[in-house]
Design a protein around this motif. Structure first.
Motif, mmCIF file in Angstrom:
data_model
loop_
_atom_site.group_PDB
_atom_site.id
_atom_site.type_symbol
_atom_site.label_atom_id
_atom_site.label_comp_id
_atom_site.label_asym_id
_atom_site.label_seq_id
_atom_site.Cartn_x
_atom_site.Cartn_y
_atom_site.Cartn_z
ATOM 1 N N SER A 93 -19.549 -16.894 67.332
ATOM 2 C CA SER A 93 -19.100 -15.806 66.466
ATOM 3 C C SER A 93 -20.103 -15.648 65.338
ATOM 4 C CB SER A 93 -17.723 -16.131 65.901
ATOM 5 O OG SER A 93 -17.843 -17.026 64.823
ATOM 6 N N GLY A 94 -19.978 -14.546 64.616
ATOM 7 C CA GLY A 94 -20.927 -14.261 63.543
ATOM 8 C C GLY A 94 -21.017 -15.404 62.538
ATOM 9 N N GLY A 95 -19.890 -15.901 62.133
ATOM 10 C CA GLY A 95 -19.880 -16.965 61.138
ATOM 11 C C GLY A 95 -20.450 -18.254 61.688
ATOM 12 N N LYS A 123 -11.549 -12.690 65.768
ATOM 13 C CA LYS A 123 -11.383 -11.368 65.176
ATOM 14 C C LYS A 123 -12.308 -10.350 65.851
ATOM 15 C CE LYS A 123 -12.563 -12.854 61.100
ATOM 16 N NZ LYS A 123 -12.842 -14.273 61.433
ATOM 17 N N SER A 124 -13.568 -10.708 65.939
ATOM 18 C CA SER A 124 -14.502 -9.760 66.553
ATOM 19 C C SER A 124 -14.135 -9.520 68.002
ATOM 20 C CB SER A 124 -15.930 -10.299 66.476
ATOM 21 O OG SER A 124 -16.296 -10.503 65.142
ATOM 22 N N THR A 125 -13.711 -10.571 68.674
ATOM 23 C CA THR A 125 -13.332 -10.425 70.070
ATOM 24 C C THR A 125 -12.175 -9.440 70.196
ATOM 25 O OG1 THR A 125 -14.004 -12.708 70.383
ATOM 26 C CG2 THR A 125 -12.692 -11.707 72.127
ATOM 27 N N ALA A 175 -13.610 -1.763 62.131
ATOM 28 C CA ALA A 175 -14.729 -2.073 61.235
ATOM 29 C C ALA A 175 -14.815 -3.584 61.092
ATOM 30 C CB ALA A 175 -14.510 -1.398 59.887
ATOM 31 N N ASP A 176 -15.876 -4.138 61.692
ATOM 32 C CA ASP A 176 -16.007 -5.595 61.706
ATOM 33 C C ASP A 176 -16.915 -5.993 60.546
ATOM 34 O OD1 ASP A 176 -15.976 -8.213 62.348
ATOM 35 O OD2 ASP A 176 -16.670 -7.979 64.425
ATOM 36 N N GLU A 177 -16.357 -6.461 59.498
ATOM 37 C CA GLU A 177 -17.106 -6.844 58.305
ATOM 38 C C GLU A 177 -18.072 -5.732 57.901
ATOM 39 O OE1 GLU A 177 -17.086 -10.223 57.181
ATOM 40 O OE2 GLU A 177 -16.318 -11.340 58.894
ATOM 41 N N PHE A 192 -20.153 -2.639 64.102
ATOM 42 C CA PHE A 192 -20.353 -4.003 64.587
ATOM 43 C C PHE A 192 -20.633 -4.954 63.442
ATOM 44 C CE2 PHE A 192 -20.918 -1.443 68.262
ATOM 45 C CZ PHE A 192 -20.467 -2.213 69.301
ATOM 46 N N GLN A 193 -20.228 -6.190 63.659
ATOM 47 C CA GLN A 193 -20.423 -7.197 62.630
ATOM 48 C C GLN A 193 -21.907 -7.385 62.330
ATOM 49 O OE1 GLN A 193 -18.725 -10.954 63.674
ATOM 50 N NE2 GLN A 193 -18.904 -11.772 61.615
ATOM 51 N N ASP A 194 -22.722 -7.214 63.386
ATOM 52 C CA ASP A 194 -24.135 -7.524 63.247
ATOM 53 C C ASP A 194 -24.941 -6.236 63.387
ATOM 54 O OD1 ASP A 194 -26.157 -9.571 63.057
ATOM 55 O OD2 ASP A 194 -26.680 -8.922 65.077
HETATM 56 MG MG LIG Z 1 -16.877 -11.941 64.053
#
Ligand SMILES: [Mg+2]
Ligand SMILES: Nc1ncnc2c1ncn2[C@@H]1O[C@H](COP(=O)(O)OP(=O)(O)OP(=O)(O)O)[C@@H](O)[C@H]1O
Ligand SMILES: Nc1ncnc2c1ncn2[C@@H]1O[C@H](COP(=O)(O)OP(=O)(O)OP(=O)(O)O)[C@@H](O)[C@H]1O
Ligand SMILES: [Mg+2]
Lengths: 511, 561, 280, 318
Positions: free
Chosen positions: B170-172, B346-348, B470-472, B390-392
């Motif tokens: 995940s992003g984190g 969450k992102s998933t 809206a992911d972060e 996207f988060q990224d």
């Molecule tokens: Mg995420």
């Protein structure tokens, strides 16, 4: 000039060099194509005959002067008065096949029968006139013919005259080619398709003590320059076919020996007489095209002058080659232009010319194209791969077609199938009952003078028809390294290796 | 970290001899010849044991300045001025000289962890590499240490993570891998470019403690780039504020936060969202359409189907469970905040909601249409109504397209706009997200992290969707820009009435934006309810921990003693 | 400003790319304008000037039929460029969409397209060429078709590999989420990112196609003698290299220059299309 | 994985069937009757008919195909119609030559091409790049027959260092084998290296601009490590594609090199056999090379997922 005195090189005929030979060693021969099946019954290629020359002797052989001499036969054939029975005496002096089987009349009968009867035999046509073969004792075979047939002896000097070991035939039957056994100085050892054919010295050979080499290896290398490079680099000892552009160079090159013989191999331009829209339909156009060609220049340009112009089917080396037969209509562009004009065709007259797709023939085609242009022809070249060109030629699907004929020692072999109505190679569709009759008579004539007369009448008629416009006659150029001697080249183009060997000098250096 | 015998030196000493000092630093990207440089005449110094916070507007040159020092800028970038590290001039030192310094003496945590980790090597391999190259560790030792490092940054199942590839994190989690990699060799200087943007507040607190500990115990000098004033207040000693490529203010944290001198700093501080503030102000949730009011009871209410209805959703990656049995509804016109542990799924969940991820079980309905079984072709007409930020952002932008083209693409596909009208629409979108319309000719790599994020937001908003995931979306934005973006979102929502699933770690932002909040942990939904209730009176212990850990600007700035 | 310059302007600003473009234009132009530019008729034989070394009358010498080599090279360029470039472009037109689709739709399209591709690859070029000649009849156009068919598998595999690699990227997901149709994803998102590989494959394919043309002409499928092509000139100069090296050298130089032009142009395009490369 | 491989093998069988049918039909659509060629210079219709019947050419093509398939199923490759030798023997003696030549030249192409490509990418626009590109340019535009011929003239004829031709099995003499294969492998390999170099360079230039390369540099790794480990691995999908293509091409495409160095390989065999319409040989040889292609491509696909974990071999979109 880049090409130096090629003609001098071409004129100086040489069939072999002699030198003291050492025993042993191997000779690697570079061939210009892959031989086909090593089965005398099936074989069709000239290059296949090169290999047979090392391992399969025949009833008769060709000598250095193109004469016929007995080989496995004990003497010339005896022909009965009506010309329908031919007796061939056989050698009996301890001749054995290379597998040890004794050579006798039964073996000869068996081979001849196989040639005549095996399905797919390419000898069957040659032996068409033979009705029946039988042994008479151990040392004579008797052939009964359906008609008198003069070329028979020369045919028995080729693959039809090769005798196969009955034991091998027993063992392999139709697959004789997998392990061919004949009478010969060398026996078959191994074949790797498109790579090499290996022969080794035969202990059974009747003249084994005159054979010097232990092994002969044949390697097919189709490209002329690569074959020559391999000779120069020492990978090969002998090469068949030095390319015409290399002849002059090789003749002067240290370390190489050039052998040189006239041949009966010619190239001609067949014109399709059946094509109603083509030039074949109008004799004037055919003649004009023939007259537009300057054979000397063709030889000069395409072959560096090392071949010979050809104007008719009978080669100069033939015993029937007199002035009439060799006469040449020549080069006459003025007359050619007149003929085109007379024909009423609109110049430039388009001509589609099918040519073999090798560099030399493409060059030949372009030379012809340029010459014909001066007489008012617009030649379009169609380089065509061999198999396709045969198919097109047989189907009559061409206007003009340059092709070659390897040539036969007997004139009939160079004439009959090209001009007889329905002949196998009669692609032009030439059909003239008188000519047909003449051809038949000439083939049947057993008296040489009578034959000569018939050919003197026949050849000019053929030239007039211009169904085939003869262009040039090849010469055989074989080269070998100077550490080798005794390799013999005759006008049949075969490289004879029976008496070849490493020179004692070279062997001494090596040792 | 592992050298406790080395006692922290006294602070006064450190301040006297900075380990890294930049003066008159200039960074000019290729193509900026005519324009102003990205960084202009920046002075900066950080002493051993000191944490320097670098804050400022998105795109103000924070990343450029720090990467410029270490020569980690695209080829053709001019770096001028001076930067001295431990007595050695870095500007103009060349790749060979810098190599000895990077990784070992000065380590970097990059802003965008997805694109910064090598996609084809395992996490373990990438961690071990530093250890083996710089410390000459054997394979086994390096492995053990790598594992230790992951545990240090709070990654669970370290053994499995080591074997995994970056795209499986995940992003984190990726961000923590980046941090672990930077810490591997105990560098003298650590440059951390927004290292905690993708971390939930509890993990963030752990990381910040870890960094502070490094500074205190090992004397590591830390340059911390961040937008989170709470973080600044919590860990930094000094702060430098950047604006348009220049430092506008610097000083002790307490002083700058307490008595900002420069206008921009004051604006910045004024924009900081404060937890509990918005419920008092009460604006967005109260103004939201009726559906939002019904809160938890919303699903099914009214005639319109909810923007998003997720039932018993589970997602498995091989044997690992990313999401298990989650049910969630987002009504039209409503914003639901999704908070939770890093790696909790969450992102998933968000990807499932927009149909990019096939659920292992359960159902997802968008505006009443079941999408979990739809083919791509059948899904396409729905795409217009579902958009995702996207988060990224870095990896979600096509590197070969100008952002103008990227924004115009969906407009052209679904909208009637063509030619000049299209251009105007694109420019308006860029202005909406506070980007210069001239930037539409630029390619993604020519933007700062926050700018890219805004491009991604603009792209998602272009089509005026019915559901926005809206992911972060504001993690890389400074608070003033964030404020404007959040304002934009609220205004748009009020106007168009789209439903929004708002994934964030910033509880204050969530509070401001959403009427309801869902809390995830370990793939499960542990709590859900009206924002005011959940944030003021959490039921689940995890939610409580989260709230406690939330950093705040108003917290007393770090004691300087 | 580089940031705002169009790829075309960026190409022109890059010295190597501009040189490549100029060289390509020059050579292709010389070929196309051969009838105007050639000093002699390329088919005019001169039996009195066989193998003449370079001279004022024939600056690049004459060939085995005494034809002016400079004129033949100009005409040869024309045939080679038309056949070589047309073949590769045709191949790319077929292979690019199929390759991208195969790399992107891995369950359905890939097995079908890739296995068909394997089959085409396994077909010996010669069987293909002779077969086509038989079916279509010999002509330069059909030669281009045959060469094009033989180049399809290469481009297809490369594009498939790129699509495979790129479809794992998040920006593709983002495009899908943005409602991009499959064609848009393939051609607007994946293709530009695969452009490097495609450009290289095309630019290396062109000289290969020009050499392959020689082989086909040899089979009677390509240009008809006496029409020259670079490949034919090169291969027929083989046997006379010792006597007349200029017959090999000049067409060889022309081919090298042509290859150089296309490759520099390809590199230039690559850099011009690559937003990062453009900055260097 | 196992399921994937099984699936691919099933596809491979279908591919081979397809190839064999296409070749079968294609060969028969070509003008030129094998029987006529076999009947020699002076064919008579009866003999031709006999030969056609012997070869089964008189039957309808689909029947011929089924008969042939039935034989293949029993691994009976038949006999060469031209030499009368068993096709399987011919293929078996050629396989080692072809494989050795292919692998050696692939080695040359991979080593030279990848290294030069990487070096050129790293030093983009500098002398190394120019030199590598110039080399590639020659590799691309100098036809193999020229390179080979010049090699033979120089090293075999003039200098006499290497044999001009001939294959020595490694079992007989390893040095002899290598001496014989050196030039062919170099000639063939350098031509391919040019393509490999160009693709590697292009792909590396792109990879070297990415963020994870910046990370690798930030880790303080040596440039060699950054480029060869971090960079190259990410270029591998492209490089593998090209190498796979080249290996495929080498199995049947080494015709010219085989001719120049007189090596008995598959390429030459197929070409010669097409010209002589030796249909059983062509059919079998095409089938074997097709199997080679299929295997190589399968291997490349499996390698994709090994070098790039994001490419999963079963997965993907539908
Ligand atoms: Mg995420
Ligand atoms: N492709 C994948 N393969 C295997 N596991 C994955 C994959 N993608 C995500 N995961 C795992 O699934 C879990 C949930 O990931 P997700 O990205 O949804 O978390 P998140 O809640 O968004 O976390 P963060 O706040 O850190 O972004 C994580 O533990 C992650 O490691
Ligand atoms: N490669 C590049 N080419 C041109 N301009 C660039 C490039 N990279 C960044 N920029 C510009 O330089 C400025 C500074 O960028 P930088 O990445 O340092 O911002 P930042 O302060 O880190 O912002 P954020 O907080 O959004 O990450 C920005 O305006 C950005 O658009
Ligand atoms: Mg930044």
């Amino acid at each position: 000039a880049p090409l130096v005195d090629p003609v001098a090189a071409a004129d100086e005929e040489r069939s072999s060099v002699r030198a003291p030979l050492a025993d042993g060693g191997e000779l690697v021969v570079g061939l210009d194509a892959e031989p086909d099946a090593l089965d005398p019954t099936l074989s069709t290629t000239l290059v296949g005959r090169q290999v047979f020359a090392g391992m399969c002797e025949k009833l008769y052989d060709v000598d250095a002067e193109s004469g016929l001499v007995p080989q496995l036969a004990a003497g010339d054939p005896v022909v009965s008065g009506d010309g329908l029975e031919v007796r061939v005496p056989l050698r009996t002096d301890g001749v054995r096949f290379n597998d040890g089987t004794p050579f006798d009349a039964d073996a000869v009968v068996r081979s001849l029968d196989r040639h005549r009867e095996m399905p797919g035999s390419t000898r069957a046509t040659e032996l068409d006139a033979v009705q029946d073969v039988r042994a008479e004792g151990e040392d004579t075979v008797v052939l009964r013919l359906s008609r008198p047939y003069a070329p028979l002896q020369s045919i028995l000097a080729d693959r039809a005259g090769m005798v196969m070991s009955p034991a091998a035939l027993e063992a392999h039957g139709e697959d004789f080619a997998r392990d061919p056994v004949c009478v010969g100085p060398f026996r078959f050892a191994e074949r790797v398709a498109q790579d090499r054919i290996v022969l080794e010295k035969s202990p059974e050979y009747y003249a084994a003590d005159e054979v010097h080499l232990d092994r002969v290896v044949y390697r097919p290398i189709p490209d002329d320059s690569i074959r020559l490079a391999n000779l120069r680099a020492g990978q090969l000892d002998v090469i068949q076919e030095v390319g015409p552009t290399d002849v002059a160079q090789v003749s002067r090159e240290d370390g190489l020996v050039l052998l040189n013989q006239p041949s009966s191999h010619y190239m001609g331009m067949t014109i399709n007489l059946r094509d109603p829209d083509g030039i074949g339909a109008d004799p004037r156009l055919r003649e004009a095209l023939a007259l537009s060609l300057d054979r000397e220049t063709i030889n000069e340009v395409a072959f560096g002058g090392v071949y010979q112009p050809a104007c008719g089917p009978i080669p100069p080396i033939s015993e029937y080659a007199d002035e009439t037969v060799l006469a040449c209509p020549g080069h006459d562009p003025g007359r050619a232009r007149e003929l085109v004009a007379e024909s009423g065709a609109e110049a430039p007259v388009p001509v589609e010319l099918m040519i073999p797709n090798d560099p030399v023939n493409i060059l030949l085609g372009q030379t012809v194209q340029a010459m014909a242009a001066e007489a008012g022809f617009a030649v379009r070249l169609e380089p065509t791969e061999f198999a396709s060109s045969i198919a097109a030629a047989q189907a009559g699907d061409f206007e003009a077609y340059i092709s070659g004929w390897s040539g036969r020692p007997d004139p009939d072999g160079n004439i009959a199938s090209f001009f007889t109505t329905g002949g196998a190679n009669n692609y032009s569709g030439h059909s003239d009952p008188e000519v047909d009759a003449l051809i038949e008579d000439a083939a049947a004539a057993t008296d040489p003078d009578e034959r000569q007369e018939l050919y003197d009448e026949l050849v000019p008629r053929m030239q007039e028809a211009n169904a085939v416009v003869y262009l040039y006659r090849q010469r055989y150029y074989v080269a070998h390294r100077d550490g080798v001697a005794g390799v013999e080249l005759y006008p049949d183009g075969l490289i004879r290796v029976a008496g070849a060997g490493r020179t004692a000098a070279a062997a001494g250096d090596g040792g | 970290m592992t050298r406790p015998e080395e006692a922290p030196r006294r602070r006064e000493e450190r301040e006297e001899e900075p380990v890294l000092r930049a003066s008159g630093l200039t960074v000019r990207f290729p193509g900026q010849e005519g324009h102003g440089a990205a960084v202009r005449g920046l002075d900066l110094h950080v002493a051993p044991g000191e944490v320097l916070a670098l804050v400022g507007e998105s795109g103000s040159g924070k990343s450029a300045a720090t990467m410029g020092v270490l020569g980690l800028v695209p080829r053709g970038t001019e770096v001028g001025g001076s930067a001295v590290l431990g007595g050695r001039e870095l500007v103009g030192l060349g790749e060979r000289g810098l190599r000895g310094i990077r990784g070992r003496r000065a380590a970097v945590v990059f802003q965008e962890p997805m694109t910064s980790l090598n996609p084809v090597f395992t996490v373990g391999w990438q961690l071990r590499e530093v250890l083996r190259v710089h410390l000459g560790m054997g394979r086994a030792a390096a492995h053990a240490r790598a594992r230790e490092l992951l545990e240090l940054v709070g990654l669970d199942e370290a053994e499995r993570r080591l074997r995994g590839y970056p795209h499986q994190l995940s992003g984190g989690q990726r961000q923590r891998v980046m941090i672990a990699m930077a810490l591997a060799c105990d560098p003298e200087v650590l440059i951390a470019d927004e290292p905690t943007t993708a971390l939930d507040v509890t993990v963030q607190a752990g990381i910040l403690r870890l960094l502070r500990g490094l500074a205190d115990r090992l004397g590591t000098a830390i340059v911390l780039i961040t937008h989170d004033m709470g973080v600044v207040a919590g860990v930094a000693d000094r702060v430098v504020v950047m604006h348009r490529g220049e430092a506008v203010e610097s000083g002790e944290v307490g002083r700058v936060l307490g008595a900002p001198r420069h206008d921009y700093t004051r604006r910045l501080l004024a924009s900081v969202p404060r937890l509990g503030a918005s419920s008092a102000a009460g604006a967005p949730p109260a103004d939201a359409p009726p559906a939002a009011d019904s809160g938890a009871a919303a699903p099914g209410s009214g005639d319109a189907a909810p923007a998003l209805a997720v039932r018993e959703l589970s997602v498995h990656y091989g044997s690992a469970v990313a999401v298990s049995g989650v049910s969630l509804t987002v009504a039209r016109g409503e914003t639901v905040g999704l908070v939770g542990e890093s790696g909790s799924g969450k992102s998933t969940l968000g990807r499932c909601a927009v149909g990019l991820q096939r659920p292992s079980s359960g159902s997802v309905a968008v505006c009443g249409t079941e999408i979990s079984g739809l083919s791509r072709r059948r899904m396409r007409p729905l795409r217009r109504s579902v958009q995702m930020v996207f988060q990224d952002p870095a990896s979600s932008l096509n590197p070969r397209m100008t952002v103008g083209a990227m924004l115009a693409e969906p407009l052209r596909r679904f909208g009637p706009a063509r030619g000049a009208a299209l251009d105007r629409r694109v420019e308006a979108l860029l202005e909406d997200v506070r980007l210069d319309p001239d930037m539409r000719h630029r390619y993604p790599h020519q933007f700062s992290g926050g700018q890219r994020q805004r491009v991604a937001i603009a792209r998602a908003l272009a089509l005026e969707p019915d559901l926005l995931v809206a992911d972060e979306p504001t993690s890389a934005l400074d608070v003033s820009v964030q404020d404007e973006i959040l304002e934009l979102l609220t205004a748009l929502q009020r106007e168009k009435g789209f439903g929004c699933l708002f994934i964030s770690h910033d509880l204050a932002v969530v509070e401001r934006m959403s009427s309801r909040v869902a809390v995830m942990r370990g793939g499960e939904l542990v709590e859900e309810g009206p924002t005011t209730r959940v944030l003021s009176d959490p039921e689940h212990p995890y939610t409580r921990t989260l709230l406690e850990a939330a950093p705040s600007v108003d917290a007393a700035p770090r004691a300087t003693g | 400003m580089t940031a705002t310059a169009t790829p075309a302007r960026r190409l022109l600003r890059n010295p190597a790319g501009a040189f490549g473009l100029a060289l390509t234009v020059l050579l292709v132009g010389a070929g196309l304008l051969a009838p105007l530019a050639a000093p002699h008729d390329p088919a005019a034989v001169g039996f009195d000037r066989l193998y003449a070394p370079p001279s004022w009358a024939s600056p690049l010498g004459t060939d085995e039929l005494g034809r002016d080599q400079l004129s033949r090279i100009l005409y040869g360029l024309r045939a080679s460029v038309l056949i070589g470039v047309a073949a590769v472009l045709m191949a790319a037109a077929v292979a690019v969409p199929l390759g991208l689709a195969a790399g992107y739709y891995r369950r359905v399209v890939d097995p079908v397209v890739s296995r068909l591709n394997d089959a085409v690859m396994a077909f010996p070029f010669l069987v293909l060429a002779v077969g086509l000649a038989a079916i279509l009849g010999p002509s330069p156009v059909n030669a281009a078709v045959a060469i094009g068919v033989s180049q399809v598998p290469n481009i297809l595999r490369v594009m498939r590999g790129e699509a495979l690699r790129l479809s794992g990227e998040q920006f593709v997901d983002a495009a899908v989420a943005g409602g991009a149709g499959d064609a848009a994803v393939l051609f607007r998102h994946i293709l530009p990112n695969a452009a490097n590989a495609l450009l290289v494959q095309v630019t290396v394919g062109i000289p290969a196609a020009i050499i392959a043309e020689a082989m086909l002409s040899f089979l009677g499928l390509g240009v008809q003698p006496p029409t020259p092509s670079l490949g034919v000139m090169l291969s027929s100069a083989q046997s006379t290299f010792a006597q007349a090296p200029w017959l090999a050298v000049f067409p060889g130089v022309a081919l090298v220059l042509l290859t150089l032009g296309f490759n520099l142009l390809g590199d230039g395009l690559r850099d011009a299309l690559d937003p990062k490369g453009a900055q260097r | 994985m196992v399921r994937y491989l099984l699936g691919r093998l099933a596809q491979a069988a279908l591919t081979l069937l397809l190839v064999s049918a296409a070749v079968f039909a294609g060969l028969r659509a070509m003008p030129g009757d094998p029987a006529v060629l076999l009947a020699g210079e002076d064919p008579d219709p009866e003999t031709v008919a006999q030969i056609r019947a012997e070869l089964g050419l008189d039957r309808p093509v689909p029947v011929q195909y089924l008969v042939w398939l039935g034989r293949m199923a029993r691994l009976d490759f038949g006999e060469s119609v031209r030499t009368g030798l068993p096709v399987s023997d011919t293929l078996l003696t050629r396989l080692p030559v072809t494989l050795e030549l292919a692998l050696l030249s692939l080695l040359v192409a991979a080593v030279v091409g990848v290294l030069a490509g990487v070096a050129a990418a790293v030093r983009q626009g500098r002398p190394t790049d120019w030199a590598a590109n110039a080399g590639a340019l020659l590799g691309l535009s100098v036809p193999n027959f020229w390179l080979g011929l010049m090699g033979v003239l120089l090293f075999a004829v003039v200098l006499g260092w290497l044999p001009a031709s001939g294959y020595v099995p490694p079992s007989e003499s390893l040095t002899g084998n290598l001496a014989g294969m050196l030039m062919p492998a170099l000639v063939l390999g350098t031509g391919l290296a040019a393509v490999v170099m160009r693709q590697t360079r292009s792909s590396m230039i792109e990879v070297l601009g990415s963020d994870y390369i910046r990370t690798a540099r930030a880790k303080g790794l040596s440039p060699a490590r950054v480029v060869l480990v971090h960079g190259l691995r990410n270029s591998m999908v492209t490089v593998l594609t090209i190498l796979g293509l080249q290996l495929g091409a080498l199995i049947s495409g080494a015709v010219v090199t085989e001719q120049i160095f007189v090596l008995a390989g598959f390429g030459n065999l197929m070409v010669e056999s097409v010209f002589t319409r030796d249909l059983p040989v062509v059919q079998a040889a095409v089938l074997v090379t097709a199997a080679g292609y299929v295997l190589v491509n399968l291997a490349v696909d499996v390698c994709y997922s090994l070098v790039d974990p994001r490419i999963r071999i079963q997965g993907g979109r539908s």
